[in-house]
Write a protein that holds these residues in place. Sequence first.
Motif, PDB file in Angstrom:
ATOM      1  N   ILE B 155      34.931 -12.930 -27.482  1.00 37.82           N
ATOM      2  CA  ILE B 155      34.236 -11.648 -27.327  1.00 37.82           C
ATOM      3  C   ILE B 155      33.703 -11.544 -25.897  1.00 37.82           C
ATOM      4  O   ILE B 155      33.843 -10.505 -25.232  1.00 37.82           O
ATOM      5  CB  ILE B 155      33.061 -11.545 -28.336  1.00 37.82           C
ATOM      6  CG1 ILE B 155      33.547 -11.730 -29.768  1.00 37.82           C
ATOM      7  CG2 ILE B 155      32.328 -10.232 -28.166  1.00 37.82           C
ATOM      8  CD1 ILE B 155      34.512 -10.663 -30.233  1.00 37.82           C
ATOM      9  N   ASP B 156      33.139 -12.649 -25.412  1.00 32.65           N
ATOM     10  CA  ASP B 156      32.655 -12.702 -24.028  1.00 32.65           C
ATOM     11  C   ASP B 156      33.807 -12.414 -23.076  1.00 32.65           C
ATOM     12  O   ASP B 156      33.674 -11.640 -22.115  1.00 32.65           O
ATOM     13  CB  ASP B 156      32.050 -14.087 -23.775  1.00 32.65           C
ATOM     14  CG  ASP B 156      31.468 -14.204 -22.382  1.00 32.65           C
ATOM     15  OD1 ASP B 156      30.724 -13.299 -21.978  1.00 32.65           O
ATOM     16  OD2 ASP B 156      31.768 -15.207 -21.707  1.00 32.65           O
ATOM     17  N   LYS B 160      34.957  -9.733 -19.799  1.00 35.39           N
ATOM     18  CA  LYS B 160      35.232 -10.282 -18.466  1.00 35.39           C
ATOM     19  C   LYS B 160      36.718 -10.147 -18.133  1.00 35.39           C
ATOM     20  O   LYS B 160      37.198 -10.744 -17.178  1.00 35.39           O
ATOM     21  CB  LYS B 160      34.819 -11.757 -18.412  1.00 35.39           C
ATOM     22  CG  LYS B 160      33.297 -11.938 -18.490  1.00 35.39           C
ATOM     23  CD  LYS B 160      32.945 -13.392 -18.602  1.00 35.39           C
ATOM     24  CE  LYS B 160      31.431 -13.575 -18.661  1.00 35.39           C
ATOM     25  NZ  LYS B 160      31.085 -14.962 -18.951  1.00 35.39           N
ATOM     26  N   GLY B 161      37.459  -9.416 -18.994  1.00 28.64           N
ATOM     27  CA  GLY B 161      38.852  -9.130 -18.683  1.00 28.64           C
ATOM     28  C   GLY B 161      39.843 -10.203 -19.096  1.00 28.64           C
ATOM     29  O   GLY B 161      41.027 -10.106 -18.786  1.00 28.64           O
ATOM     30  N   ARG B 162      39.390 -11.261 -19.762  1.00 23.84           N
ATOM     31  CA  ARG B 162      40.339 -12.297 -20.192  1.00 23.84           C
ATOM     32  C   ARG B 162      41.085 -11.873 -21.453  1.00 23.84           C
ATOM     33  O   ARG B 162      42.196 -12.284 -21.690  1.00 23.84           O
ATOM     34  CB  ARG B 162      39.582 -13.604 -20.500  1.00 23.84           C
ATOM     35  CG  ARG B 162      39.211 -14.442 -19.334  1.00 23.84           C
ATOM     36  CD  ARG B 162      38.926 -15.869 -19.792  1.00 23.84           C
ATOM     37  NE  ARG B 162      37.907 -15.932 -20.822  1.00 23.84           N
ATOM     38  CZ  ARG B 162      36.601 -15.973 -20.576  1.00 23.84           C
ATOM     39  NH1 ARG B 162      36.166 -15.957 -19.336  1.00 23.84           N
ATOM     40  NH2 ARG B 162      35.749 -16.038 -21.561  1.00 23.84           N
ATOM     41  N   VAL B 163      40.396 -11.080 -22.299  1.00 25.63           N
ATOM     42  CA  VAL B 163      40.950 -10.688 -23.594  1.00 25.63           C
ATOM     43  C   VAL B 163      41.032  -9.167 -23.624  1.00 25.63           C
ATOM     44  O   VAL B 163      40.135  -8.487 -23.129  1.00 25.63           O
ATOM     45  CB  VAL B 163      40.029 -11.188 -24.735  1.00 25.63           C
ATOM     46  CG1 VAL B 163      40.553 -10.727 -26.091  1.00 25.63           C
ATOM     47  CG2 VAL B 163      39.888 -12.693 -24.687  1.00 25.63           C
ATOM     48  N   SER B 164      42.142  -8.626 -24.170  1.00 26.80           N
ATOM     49  CA  SER B 164      42.251  -7.176 -24.325  1.00 26.80           C
ATOM     50  C   SER B 164      42.698  -6.896 -25.755  1.00 26.80           C
ATOM     51  O   SER B 164      43.091  -7.809 -26.488  1.00 26.80           O
ATOM     52  CB  SER B 164      43.258  -6.612 -23.330  1.00 26.80           C
ATOM     53  OG  SER B 164      44.538  -7.096 -23.665  1.00 26.80           O
ATOM     54  N   LEU B 165      42.646  -5.632 -26.143  1.00 19.90           N
ATOM     55  CA  LEU B 165      43.070  -5.272 -27.498  1.00 19.90           C
ATOM     56  C   LEU B 165      44.517  -5.704 -27.721  1.00 19.90           C
ATOM     57  O   LEU B 165      44.879  -6.172 -28.801  1.00 19.90           O
ATOM     58  CB  LEU B 165      42.912  -3.768 -27.704  1.00 19.90           C
ATOM     59  CG  LEU B 165      41.467  -3.313 -27.942  1.00 19.90           C
ATOM     60  CD1 LEU B 165      41.348  -1.812 -27.828  1.00 19.90           C
ATOM     61  CD2 LEU B 165      40.981  -3.791 -29.310  1.00 19.90           C
TER      62      LEU B 165
END
Lengths: 265, 444
Positions: B155-156, B160-165
């Motif tokens: 979630i963090d 911070k742009g590491r994870v997207s939908l």
Amino acid sequence: MDDMRYLEIDVTAQTNKMTARGVDVFYGDTHAIKAVDVDILDKTVTAFIGPSGCGKSTFLRCLNRMNDTIDICRVKGTILLDGEDIYDPKVDSVQLRAKVGMVFQKPNPFPKSIYDNVAYGPKIHGLTRNKAELDEVVETSLRRAAIWDEVKDRLQSPGTGLSGGQQQRLCIARAIATSPEVLLMDEPCSALDPIATAQVEELIDELRSQFSVVIVTHSMQQAARVSQRTAFFHLGNLVEYGETGQIFTAPKDPRTESYITGRIG
Amino acid sequence: MNTPRKGSLLVQDARTKRRNAAEARFKAYGLTAIAVGVLALIVLVTSILGNGLSAFRQTEIMLTVELPESKLDKSGTRDLDVMKKVTTLTYGPILAKGLKDVIAANGIEIEGLTAKDVDAMISKEASAQLRDRVLADPSLVGQTVEITVLASGRIDGYYKGRVSLASAELDSNVTPAQLRLADALKDKGILVTKLNPAFITAPDASDQRPEAAGLGVAILGSAYMMIVVLVLALPIGVAASIYLEEFAPKNRWTDLIEVNISNLAAVPSIVFGILGLAIFINFGGLRASAPIVGGLVLTLMTLPTIIISTRAALKSVPPSIRDAALGVGASKMQAVFHHVLPLAAPGILTGAIIGLAQALGETAPLLLIGMVAFVREYPAAYSAADGLFGEPSTALPVQVFNWTQRADPAFFERASGAIIVLLVFLLIMNAVAIILRRRFERRW
């Protein structure tokens, strides 16, 4: 200054302060000083003259064992100070240097205040008991080095900020602050202009009342002006030693004559 | 004799032109070299800052949770021994319930959101933090408290742009529903990304909890080692150089020692690690991973640097100063300590701080003496069992190395953050070196 003044200097018979007999100095394999015999008289200015590389500075540095700091330098023969051999194994060179002070060719004040420069010697030798006495020693030394009036208002400013001539007089004040018996001067005026040179020479003449002064110089006029006795060195040999007037007017050795008339050197 | 050359000064002859061209070319080479260096530095700094600055911010969820006595303190006596038997497994559902209540209270409805998804929103570390808080203040039991808990690493990472939908569809660790929930919570101001002092103070955390990992133990370990290095290497190094430079006779033995010191400075640092392992741990019986061992190894490594720079500083003091001191009857030691050493001090200090900075960034030897271990406990400076600086710890550069080895990309961000911290420490040390240099510098 009158270059002919030496004629008027009267040399009276005085006691020997230092005596050198058969002194040889070797730098590694080089034989720099060859069997030199010299008597340094008390309360007299003795000048060592001679061409560059003739060994006069080397010999001067033997007189307070400054050559000890050079690893490859060996000294043979005897040098007596008041009848005591200064190269005796029992002699501590530090004690010797308190008695035989030295002023160097290049003014080399410590990068400390003017006061600390002069006070350093008395401090390490424990010559004074309190600050008032130390202040007095500093003032007397600076006065006798004829620099007191120029620096009395800025004793805490760095000694390195003075002009060359002032620095050299500061170094002389530093040397006399420890009350030495003999003062060695290695070309003290070579880095100075004529005015500063005149001041230092006047000073040397005054110092004569208390110390034996030995001065190495390249300038024959200077030797004639300030000294009572002169030694002429050539290629590591002491060629001639005698009263300054006699050396300059009636040299016995042809090499001395050639040197003072400008043919060798 | 050559005849004087004829020609106008206003016209350059061929030879002059060639010389000027050579000079212009040389200047161009120099400028190119500097440009390449500056460019490399800019790329390095931007990449580290770009990757690492986000480690100083962390996503947190604000919850209101009930702390039921029936679960946390069945005896009802607030006896710590009894309460300590309640594990984090009991605290987990309390937090999950708190989050569900918040979702319900705000009327948030997310399609496809499972109960398990809601649980996984909160960091696994959060239940341990809540337990610690309750144990520190047992009176909290039975009350309803407001707490801030760490959101999970994914979630963090979303903020911070590491994870997207799109990437969440393919990732078994996070679902798109969770991310939509996170967005909804953020809109309500329940989920926030804010400054994270725990990154500097907290200890390391396990592979599953990158969001909780911090540099506390590593900074402490590095600080202890620097103290050991400073206390040992500076006096030994300076004393050795003063002796070699000012007092030692110049003979074959001192030449040999000199050559060996120069060679030691070039020995790969990992060799010092093997030496430390063999001597201090296997032979000396000191504890592995202890800052004292690391400090000793780094001392050995730093000594040649300090000795070489100190000797250079002593050599640069003009001999006329030594003559002057000896001439007024100072002993050799007085000449050195009253005059030579103060003049050499700026150079010595600069050398010592460069050596220290080198030691601070050294990784390889520390790996060999076990400072790469996973340490959660803050090491004490002194303990009766392990002595001075004897408790296990890690060190900053080793922590960087360690984090880059881990699978979760959140650790990569944290490794970059740790590099920033390391660089800041190095910058501070260099600034101190410059300030000390200015202060002690004297002209002669």
